[in-house]
Scaffold this motif. Structure first.
Motif, PDB file in Angstrom:
ATOM      1  N   PHE A 120       0.775  -1.499   0.054  1.00 43.14           N
ATOM      2  CA  PHE A 120       0.020   0.044   0.013  1.00 43.14           C
ATOM      3  C   PHE A 120       0.900   1.139   0.057  1.00 43.14           C
ATOM      4  CE2 PHE A 120      -3.781  -1.973   2.006  1.00 43.14           C
ATOM      5  CZ  PHE A 120      -4.584  -2.159   0.617  1.00 43.14           C
ATOM      6  N   GLU A 121       2.042   1.194   0.762  1.00 41.87           N
ATOM      7  CA  GLU A 121       2.714   2.441   0.785  1.00 41.87           C
ATOM      8  C   GLU A 121       3.349   2.874  -0.645  1.00 41.87           C
ATOM      9  OE1 GLU A 121       6.535   4.200   3.440  1.00 41.87           O
ATOM     10  OE2 GLU A 121       5.771   2.058   3.662  1.00 41.87           O
ATOM     11  N   GLN A 122       3.752   1.527  -1.136  1.00 40.64           N
ATOM     12  CA  GLN A 122       4.348   1.559  -2.729  1.00 40.64           C
ATOM     13  C   GLN A 122       3.226   2.405  -3.660  1.00 40.64           C
ATOM     14  OE1 GLN A 122       5.764  -1.744  -4.366  1.00 40.64           O
ATOM     15  NE2 GLN A 122       6.472  -0.940  -6.209  1.00 40.64           N
ATOM     16  N   LEU A 123       2.007   1.567  -3.408  1.00 39.08           N
ATOM     17  CA  LEU A 123       0.779   2.178  -4.381  1.00 39.08           C
ATOM     18  C   LEU A 123       0.697   3.462  -3.989  1.00 39.08           C
ATOM     19  CD1 LEU A 123      -1.566   1.367  -6.150  1.00 39.08           C
ATOM     20  CD2 LEU A 123      -2.765   0.906  -4.168  1.00 39.08           C
ATOM     21  N   ALA A 124       0.586   4.080  -2.892  1.00 43.30           N
ATOM     22  CA  ALA A 124       0.641   5.634  -2.692  1.00 43.30           C
ATOM     23  C   ALA A 124       1.538   6.325  -3.188  1.00 43.30           C
ATOM     24  CB  ALA A 124       0.337   5.827  -0.936  1.00 43.30           C
ATOM     25  N   GLY A 125       2.694   6.121  -3.151  1.00 39.75           N
ATOM     26  CA  GLY A 125       3.715   6.661  -3.704  1.00 39.75           C
ATOM     27  C   GLY A 125       3.729   6.677  -5.392  1.00 39.75           C
ATOM     28  N   GLU A 126       3.345   5.421  -5.953  1.00 40.92           N
ATOM     29  CA  GLU A 126       3.213   5.553  -7.363  1.00 40.92           C
ATOM     30  C   GLU A 126       1.789   6.471  -7.768  1.00 40.92           C
ATOM     31  OE1 GLU A 126       2.718   1.540  -8.075  1.00 40.92           O
ATOM     32  OE2 GLU A 126       4.807   1.250  -8.118  1.00 40.92           O
ATOM     33  N   PHE A 127       0.703   6.466  -7.019  1.00 40.88           N
ATOM     34  CA  PHE A 127      -0.581   7.289  -7.355  1.00 40.88           C
ATOM     35  C   PHE A 127       0.071   8.663  -7.129  1.00 40.88           C
ATOM     36  CE2 PHE A 127      -4.339   9.373  -6.061  1.00 40.88           C
ATOM     37  CZ  PHE A 127      -5.036   9.265  -7.021  1.00 40.88           C
ATOM     38  N   ALA A 128       0.716   9.041  -6.166  1.00 39.73           N
ATOM     39  CA  ALA A 128       1.351  10.366  -5.996  1.00 39.73           C
ATOM     40  C   ALA A 128       2.014  10.901  -7.141  1.00 39.73           C
ATOM     41  CB  ALA A 128       1.792  10.653  -4.649  1.00 39.73           C
ATOM     42  N   ALA A 129       2.835   9.950  -7.532  1.00 39.25           N
ATOM     43  CA  ALA A 129       3.722  10.407  -8.644  1.00 39.25           C
ATOM     44  C   ALA A 129       2.779  10.582 -10.022  1.00 39.25           C
ATOM     45  CB  ALA A 129       4.731   9.239  -8.879  1.00 39.25           C
ATOM     46  N   SER A 130       1.863   9.748 -10.289  1.00 41.90           N
ATOM     47  CA  SER A 130       1.110   9.637 -11.471  1.00 41.90           C
ATOM     48  C   SER A 130       0.028  10.668 -11.739  1.00 41.90           C
ATOM     49  CB  SER A 130       0.438   8.096 -11.705  1.00 41.90           C
ATOM     50  OG  SER A 130      -0.449   7.930 -10.984  1.00 41.90           O
ATOM     51  N   SER A 131      -0.325  10.918 -10.396  1.00 43.64           N
ATOM     52  CA  SER A 131      -1.639  12.006 -10.287  1.00 43.64           C
ATOM     53  C   SER A 131      -1.145  13.305  -9.980  1.00 43.64           C
ATOM     54  CB  SER A 131      -2.803  11.431  -9.333  1.00 43.64           C
ATOM     55  OG  SER A 131      -2.604  11.555  -8.230  1.00 43.64           O
ATOM     56  N   SER A 132      -0.101  13.468  -9.450  1.00 44.60           N
ATOM     57  CA  SER A 132       0.128  14.597  -8.764  1.00 44.60           C
ATOM     58  C   SER A 132      -0.628  15.467  -7.620  1.00 44.60           C
ATOM     59  CB  SER A 132      -0.038  15.836  -9.821  1.00 44.60           C
ATOM     60  OG  SER A 132       1.005  15.627 -10.958  1.00 44.60           O
ATOM     61  N   LEU A 133      -1.175  14.101  -6.960  1.00 46.78           N
ATOM     62  CA  LEU A 133      -1.983  14.530  -5.571  1.00 46.78           C
ATOM     63  C   LEU A 133      -1.318  13.995  -4.449  1.00 46.78           C
ATOM     64  CD1 LEU A 133      -5.499  13.547  -6.756  1.00 46.78           C
ATOM     65  CD2 LEU A 133      -4.657  15.589  -6.205  1.00 46.78           C
ATOM     66  N   PRO A 134      -0.989  14.712  -3.475  1.00 42.01           N
ATOM     67  CA  PRO A 134      -0.227  14.034  -2.100  1.00 42.01           C
ATOM     68  C   PRO A 134      -1.041  13.246  -1.587  1.00 42.01           C
ATOM     69  CG  PRO A 134      -1.163  16.483  -1.626  1.00 42.01           C
ATOM     70  CD  PRO A 134      -1.339  16.078  -3.224  1.00 42.01           C
ATOM     71  N   VAL A 135      -0.479  12.267  -1.219  1.00 46.66           N
ATOM     72  CA  VAL A 135      -1.023  10.817  -0.698  1.00 46.66           C
ATOM     73  C   VAL A 135      -0.377  10.522   0.594  1.00 46.66           C
ATOM     74  CG1 VAL A 135      -1.960   8.440  -0.768  1.00 46.66           C
ATOM     75  CG2 VAL A 135      -1.952   9.863  -2.950  1.00 46.66           C
ATOM     76  N   HIS A 136      -1.290  10.656   1.918  1.00 47.91           N
ATOM     77  CA  HIS A 136      -0.792  10.150   2.979  1.00 47.91           C
ATOM     78  C   HIS A 136      -1.005   8.686   3.429  1.00 47.91           C
ATOM     79  CE1 HIS A 136       0.438  10.524   7.086  1.00 47.91           C
ATOM     80  NE2 HIS A 136      -0.774  10.282   7.637  1.00 47.91           N
ATOM     81  N   PHE A 137      -0.171   7.976   3.766  1.00 46.11           N
ATOM     82  CA  PHE A 137      -0.371   6.519   4.126  1.00 46.11           C
ATOM     83  C   PHE A 137      -0.089   6.338   5.439  1.00 46.11           C
ATOM     84  CE2 PHE A 137       1.022   2.094   4.503  1.00 46.11           C
ATOM     85  CZ  PHE A 137      -0.320   1.453   4.277  1.00 46.11           C
ATOM     86  N   GLU A 138      -0.940   5.609   6.215  1.00 45.01           N
ATOM     87  CA  GLU A 138      -0.593   5.264   7.565  1.00 45.01           C
ATOM     88  C   GLU A 138      -1.079   3.747   7.917  1.00 45.01           C
ATOM     89  OE1 GLU A 138      -1.286   6.682  12.077  1.00 45.01           O
ATOM     90  OE2 GLU A 138      -2.203   7.813  10.511  1.00 45.01           O
ATOM     91  N   ALA A 139      -0.368   2.884   8.354  1.00 43.83           N
ATOM     92  CA  ALA A 139      -0.680   1.495   8.902  1.00 43.83           C
ATOM     93  C   ALA A 139      -0.584   1.494  10.498  1.00 43.83           C
ATOM     94  CB  ALA A 139       0.438   0.460   8.245  1.00 43.83           C
ATOM     95  N   ARG A 140      -1.601   0.833  10.941  1.00 42.74           N
ATOM     96  CA  ARG A 140      -1.768   0.834  12.517  1.00 42.74           C
ATOM     97  C   ARG A 140      -2.188  -0.762  12.659  1.00 42.74           C
ATOM     98  NH1 ARG A 140      -5.753   5.917  13.764  1.00 42.74           N
ATOM     99  NH2 ARG A 140      -4.665   7.509  13.107  1.00 42.74           N
ATOM    100  N   GLY A 141      -1.806  -0.972  13.818  1.00 43.13           N
ATOM    101  CA  GLY A 141      -2.109  -2.433  14.413  1.00 43.13           C
ATOM    102  C   GLY A 141      -1.429  -3.518  13.691  1.00 43.13           C
ATOM    103  N   HIS A 142      -2.021  -4.689  13.914  1.00 50.72           N
ATOM    104  CA  HIS A 142      -1.809  -6.090  13.062  1.00 50.72           C
ATOM    105  C   HIS A 142      -2.341  -6.038  11.775  1.00 50.72           C
ATOM    106  CE1 HIS A 142      -0.267 -10.185  12.792  1.00 50.72           C
ATOM    107  NE2 HIS A 142      -1.415 -10.426  12.748  1.00 50.72           N
ATOM    108  N   THR A 143      -1.589  -6.062  10.794  1.00 53.84           N
ATOM    109  CA  THR A 143      -2.132  -5.894   9.150  1.00 53.84           C
ATOM    110  C   THR A 143      -1.634  -7.046   8.629  1.00 53.84           C
ATOM    111  OG1 THR A 143      -0.369  -4.516   8.548  1.00 53.84           O
ATOM    112  CG2 THR A 143      -2.205  -3.192   9.530  1.00 53.84           C
ATOM    113  N   SER A 144      -1.308  -8.205   9.126  1.00 51.73           N
ATOM    114  CA  SER A 144      -0.934  -9.313   8.198  1.00 51.73           C
ATOM    115  C   SER A 144      -1.634 -10.506   8.672  1.00 51.73           C
ATOM    116  CB  SER A 144       0.401  -9.505   8.552  1.00 51.73           C
ATOM    117  OG  SER A 144       0.612  -9.726  10.088  1.00 51.73           O
ATOM    118  N   GLY A 145      -2.850 -10.285   8.959  1.00 50.31           N
ATOM    119  CA  GLY A 145      -3.951 -11.318   9.199  1.00 50.31           C
ATOM    120  C   GLY A 145      -4.659 -11.908   8.284  1.00 50.31           C
ATOM    121  N   LEU A 146      -4.543 -11.443   7.096  1.00 53.94           N
ATOM    122  CA  LEU A 146      -5.278 -11.876   5.873  1.00 53.94           C
ATOM    123  C   LEU A 146      -4.648 -13.162   5.184  1.00 53.94           C
ATOM    124  CD1 LEU A 146      -6.732  -8.550   4.350  1.00 53.94           C
ATOM    125  CD2 LEU A 146      -7.962 -10.099   6.048  1.00 53.94           C
ATOM    126  N   SER A 147      -5.596 -13.723   4.410  1.00 55.06           N
ATOM    127  CA  SER A 147      -4.969 -14.681   3.456  1.00 55.06           C
ATOM    128  C   SER A 147      -4.587 -14.052   2.391  1.00 55.06           C
ATOM    129  CB  SER A 147      -5.929 -15.772   3.201  1.00 55.06           C
ATOM    130  OG  SER A 147      -6.852 -15.170   2.358  1.00 55.06           O
TER     131      SER A 147
END
Length: 457
Positions: free
Chosen positions: A328-355
């Motif tokens: 997601f952090e990489q996706l946010a950076g790529e979107f900001a670069a391609s769209s010229s819109l600033p994107v703020h990404f933040e991750a909280r808690g345990h985010t690796s519980g999905l298959s």
């Protein structure tokens, strides 16, 4: 009409027709039995009345037999006989009467106004000549005669059964009778009871038919619901299988592009650069070769960039290597670069519980949401992405500060709500949920997927 409903209908209609046939047969048989019962009861009543009348006449004859058998058939003897007979009564309406053979009434204890009158031409309401019929039966040896006569207790005409005999020595017709309105009352009670029984039987048959039809309909409905649930479960499994197959194919194609074609292009680029370096040593062709190879090198760089973009869109390697948050952090950076819109990404808690499937679904939802912001959102100056997780679920919130849109209108428009539908369908395959909130202050897209087993089903 669907086939399943036709089958239920074809099951109910023959059942109802069968119950209708049973009801008609029961009605016919019940009516026939009721008629037979009424006839039997009526015959029994009449036989008992006839025997009763014959007994009364026998008693009357016995009461005057001494006078009748005497050798003094004078007027005084006959008057004594009439006096005895007038006192012989039974009940309120049981009495004896005497007529001569010409239709003159000689004795009537209940209607004394008839005594002495010639009633030969008397007729009942049905037009029958009552007295003539009584005298004719007496002259034939006596017997039963039905007729209509006024009932003393009610002063109304009622059906009556008479029994008459002839006293030939005195020229008399002696008779008595029993009114039959009580018989009619009893028979009417039987008819009413039979009608109630028929009505009750028809009610029960109708009730059983309705309950049977409802049970068939409910069983069919339950079967349809069960089949629908099974079909829905199979569709979900199929959708998961399709999504998994798509992602596997994308991953394979991404690896092939990266490991095969990408390396080949890199090798070509290196060779061109090597050739360019060698030509630099030949001053005569230096400029032309430099220009040609430089253009080829630039085109190869563009091809490599496009190849990396396609490979990343098909299946980001970081999603498999470093996990959801890094992707997601990489996706946010790529979107900001391609769209010229600033994107703020933040991750909280345990985010690796999905298959693996859950990670892919959430990543595709994020791609779709960002693409919608880029294409459709108006007056957007800032985009934020928040990935949070706990033991129950992983939640992704993507928001912007644009002008917003009509969520209900877009969702209800099949031509404009494709992006939202795609996100919702993807989340449904992993039992996830999608929420979209939008107003003039901006738009929020919230995607949540259950952690652990919930994301793997």
């Amino acid at each position: 009409m669907k086939l399943r409903y036709k089958i239920i209908l074809f099951a109910i209609i023959p059942l109802l027709l069968a119950f209708l046939g049973i009801a008609l047969a029961v009605l016919h048989q019940t009516t026939l039995l009721a008629q037979q019962q009424r006839s039997t009861v009526e015959q029994a009543y009449m036989a008992s009345k006839e025997a009763e009348l014959k007994h009364y006449v026998t008693l009357g004859m016995a009461a005057i037999s001494e006078l009748y058998d005497s050798d003094k058939p004078d007027a005084e003897t006959m008057e004594r006989a009439k006096e005895i007979l007038s006192r012989l009564d039974y009940g309120n309406d049981g009495y004896f009467y005497v007529y001569d053979m010409h239709g003159n009434n000689l004795m009537h204890p209940r209607q004394p106004e008839l005594v002495g009158r010639d009633l030969w031409e008397l007729t009942d309401p049905e037009g029958n000549r009552t007295i003539q019929n009584l005298i004719a039966k007496a002259q034939q040896g006596g017997g039963i005669v039905p007729y209509m006569w006024e009932k003393p207790s009610t002063h109304k005409m009622a059906p009556k059964m008479g029994y008459v005999v002839a006293l030939k020595k005195w020229g008399w017709m002696l008779g008595t009778g029993i009114y039959l309105d009580d018989v009619d009352t009893a028979l009417n009670k039987i008819d009413i009871q039979v009608a109630k029984n028929i009505q009750s039987t028809m009610f029960w048959i109708t009730g059983i038919a309705v309950i049977s039809a409802l049970l068939i309909a409910l069983c069919g409905l339950a079967l349809n619901i069960s089949e629908s649930r099974v079909a829905e479960a199979k569709l979900k499994v199929l959708a998961q299988s399709v999504v998994r197959s798509q992602e596997d194919e994308r991953a394979r194609l991404s690896r092939d592009l990266h490991d095969g074609l990408s390396q080949l292009l890199v090798s070509i680029k290196l060779q061109i650069e090597s050739g360019l370096a060698k030509l630099m040593s030949r001053p005569a062709q230096e400029d032309a070769a430099k220009t040609s190879f430089t253009r080829a090198t630039m085109q190869l760089n563009d091809a490599l960039g496009e190849l990396r973009r396609i490979s990343h869109d098909l299946r980001p390697a970081m999603l498999d290597d470093l996990g959801l948050a890094a992707a997601f952090e990489q996706l946010a950076g790529e979107f900001a670069a391609s769209s010229s819109l600033p994107v703020h990404f933040e991750a909280r808690g345990h985010t690796s519980g999905l298959s693996e499937v859950g990670n892919t679904v959430l990543f595709r939802v994020a791609q779709e949401a960002l693409m919608n912001i880029h294409k459709h959102a108006a007056q957007v100056t800032e985009v934020s992405m928040l990935l949070s997780g706990d033991a129950r679920q992983i939640r992704l919130l993507i928001s912007d500060n644009g002008a917003g849109f009509d969520v209900a209108g877009i969702a209800g428009n099949p031509k404009r709500g494709i992006g939202l539908s795609n996100m919702k369908e993807r989340l449904d395959t992993v039992k996830g949920q999608l929420e979209v909130h939008s107003n003039t202050g901006g738009t929020q897209v919230i995607a949540s997927i259950p952690s652990g087993k919930g994301a793997r089903t």
